[in-house]
Design a protein around this motif. Structure first.
Motif, PDB file in Angstrom:
ATOM      1  N   ALA A 283       0.796  -1.029  -0.110  1.00 52.16           N
ATOM      2  CA  ALA A 283       0.096  -0.025   0.083  1.00 52.16           C
ATOM      3  C   ALA A 283       0.761   1.350   0.101  1.00 52.16           C
ATOM      4  N   VAL A 284       2.005   1.331   0.829  1.00 54.28           N
ATOM      5  CA  VAL A 284       2.766   2.368   0.989  1.00 54.28           C
ATOM      6  C   VAL A 284       3.505   2.559  -0.387  1.00 54.28           C
ATOM      7  N   CYS A 285       3.924   1.539  -1.365  1.00 54.99           N
ATOM      8  CA  CYS A 285       4.645   1.794  -2.345  1.00 54.99           C
ATOM      9  C   CYS A 285       3.645   2.438  -3.429  1.00 54.99           C
ATOM     10  N   ALA A 286       2.336   1.690  -3.661  1.00 57.41           N
ATOM     11  CA  ALA A 286       1.353   2.217  -4.645  1.00 57.41           C
ATOM     12  C   ALA A 286       1.214   3.625  -4.362  1.00 57.41           C
TER      13      ALA A 286
ATOM     14  N   VAL B   2       1.553   9.265  -6.095  1.00 58.29           N
ATOM     15  CA  VAL B   2       2.081  10.882  -5.858  1.00 58.29           C
ATOM     16  C   VAL B   2       3.280  11.395  -6.504  1.00 58.29           C
ATOM     17  N   ALA B   3       3.989  10.389  -6.998  1.00 57.19           N
ATOM     18  CA  ALA B   3       5.300  10.801  -7.678  1.00 57.19           C
ATOM     19  C   ALA B   3       4.927  10.930  -9.033  1.00 57.19           C
ATOM     20  N   TRP B   4       4.049  10.157  -9.640  1.00 56.08           N
ATOM     21  CA  TRP B   4       3.567  10.041 -11.023  1.00 56.08           C
ATOM     22  C   TRP B   4       2.982  11.432 -11.216  1.00 56.08           C
ATOM     23  N   VAL B   5       2.187  11.886 -10.148  1.00 54.48           N
ATOM     24  CA  VAL B   5       1.286  13.148 -10.556  1.00 54.48           C
ATOM     25  C   VAL B   5       2.036  14.668 -10.079  1.00 54.48           C
ATOM     26  N   ASP B   6       3.564  14.406  -9.818  1.00 47.77           N
ATOM     27  CA  ASP B   6       4.401  15.372  -9.587  1.00 47.77           C
ATOM     28  C   ASP B   6       4.110  16.286  -8.304  1.00 47.77           C
ATOM     29  N   ILE B   7       3.366  15.598  -7.407  1.00 49.25           N
ATOM     30  CA  ILE B   7       3.271  16.460  -6.058  1.00 49.25           C
ATOM     31  C   ILE B   7       4.481  16.447  -5.270  1.00 49.25           C
ATOM     32  N   VAL B   8       4.703  17.895  -4.723  1.00 48.79           N
ATOM     33  CA  VAL B   8       5.844  18.220  -4.071  1.00 48.79           C
ATOM     34  C   VAL B   8       5.755  17.591  -2.574  1.00 48.79           C
TER      35      VAL B   8
ATOM     36  N   ALA C 281      10.841  15.494  -6.470  1.00 55.77           N
ATOM     37  CA  ALA C 281      12.280  15.673  -6.520  1.00 55.77           C
ATOM     38  C   ALA C 281      13.018  14.819  -7.222  1.00 55.77           C
ATOM     39  N   LEU C 282      12.471  13.357  -7.278  1.00 57.67           N
ATOM     40  CA  LEU C 282      13.317  12.476  -7.904  1.00 57.67           C
ATOM     41  C   LEU C 282      12.458  11.903  -9.006  1.00 57.67           C
ATOM     42  N   PRO C 283      12.904  11.396 -10.086  1.00 58.11           N
ATOM     43  CA  PRO C 283      12.392  10.687 -11.110  1.00 58.11           C
ATOM     44  C   PRO C 283      11.382   9.542 -10.770  1.00 58.11           C
ATOM     45  N   ASP C 284      10.461   9.295 -11.566  1.00 58.39           N
ATOM     46  CA  ASP C 284       9.477   8.008 -11.166  1.00 58.39           C
ATOM     47  C   ASP C 284      10.273   6.959 -11.196  1.00 58.39           C
ATOM     48  N   MET C 285      11.228   6.869 -12.220  1.00 52.05           N
ATOM     49  CA  MET C 285      12.211   5.331 -11.978  1.00 52.05           C
ATOM     50  C   MET C 285      12.778   5.339 -10.504  1.00 52.05           C
ATOM     51  N   ALA C 286      13.204   6.303 -10.065  1.00 53.58           N
ATOM     52  CA  ALA C 286      13.985   6.202  -8.810  1.00 53.58           C
ATOM     53  C   ALA C 286      13.239   5.764  -7.756  1.00 53.58           C
ATOM     54  N   TRP C 287      11.750   6.426  -7.518  1.00 54.03           N
ATOM     55  CA  TRP C 287      10.871   5.853  -6.531  1.00 54.03           C
ATOM     56  C   TRP C 287      10.352   4.384  -6.695  1.00 54.03           C
ATOM     57  N   ALA C 288      10.252   4.011  -8.009  1.00 54.54           N
ATOM     58  CA  ALA C 288       9.870   2.684  -8.347  1.00 54.54           C
ATOM     59  C   ALA C 288      10.995   1.723  -7.928  1.00 54.54           C
TER      60      ALA C 288
END
Length: 207
Positions: free
Chosen positions: A137-140, A145-151, A155-162
């Motif tokens: 759930a946390v990862c999802a 929020v990273a995909w919709v570019d929420i501050v 700050a990091l690209p989506d691939m980094a969060w993935a």
């Protein structure tokens, strides 16, 4: 084992008749701590053991002390319970072969059907199913929020969060695998539900 040495009464069905213990018999064995300890010790030794040896080590685990510190009364209580109750039941279920005349116990074919590890979750820990559900759930949520570019998640690209999410799952699985092996019956040391106790071999090596 010599013929006719078993103590199973003729009027009761033996586990050997069916070849494998039933689901109910397996549950009865693993639900009892002392019988789990018998399985643990036999898995460790992988050889026939004498009842006196077995009762000494089980008494040490139950009293959380070294085998050399076990008193006569402590060992005798375990010895009597094993001889009169636990070992005959385990013999009937074809989990062990118990030679009552020689007071010798060894693993039987049915021991492989017994649950080989205990999914013991200490009071301070979260059950594994709930942990992985929460992690997912946390990862999802994080990826959303990273995909919709929420501050500040932009700050990091989506691939980094993935990559961070994947790494957290891999690390969690590795840690879980490590502790699962420690919970396995027959692993080195004390049973999974007993604190680590210095073995007789370790005592002798230091003396």
């Amino acid at each position: 084992m010599s013929a006719g040495a078993k103590s199973t009464p003729a009027s009761q069905p033996s586990g050997a008749d069916s070849g494998e213990p039933s689901r109910e018999e397996i549950f009865e064995i693993v639900s009892n701590q002392r019988r789990r300890h018998v399985v643990h010790y036999l898995h460790q030794r992988d050889r026939p053991v004498e009842l006196r040896e077995l009762s000494t080590h089980l008494s040490a685990w139950e009293n959380e002390e070294a085998p050399a510190e076990v008193t006569h009364d402590e060992r005798r209580r375990v010895y009597t319970a094993l001889r009169q109750t636990h070992l005959p039941k385990m013999d009937e279920a074809n989990v062990v072969e118990y030679d009552a005349d020689r007071s010798v116990i060894e693993s039987s074919d049915g021991i492989e059907d017994v649950e080989l590890y205990l999914d013991v979750v200490p009071d301070a820990e979260i059950p594994r199913s709930e942990y992985y559900l929460g992690l997912g759930a946390v990862c999802a949520a994080l990826l959303t929020v990273a995909w919709v570019d929420i501050v500040p998640f932009n700050a990091l690209p989506d691939m980094a969060w993935a990559g961070l999410c994947i790494a957290s799952v891999i690390v969690s699985a590795a840690v879980d695998t490590y502790y699962e092996r420690k919970r396995r019956l027959g692993s080195a040391g004390s049973p999974p539900d007993v604190p680590e106790i210095e073995s007789a071999d370790e005592t002798e090596s230091r003396s």
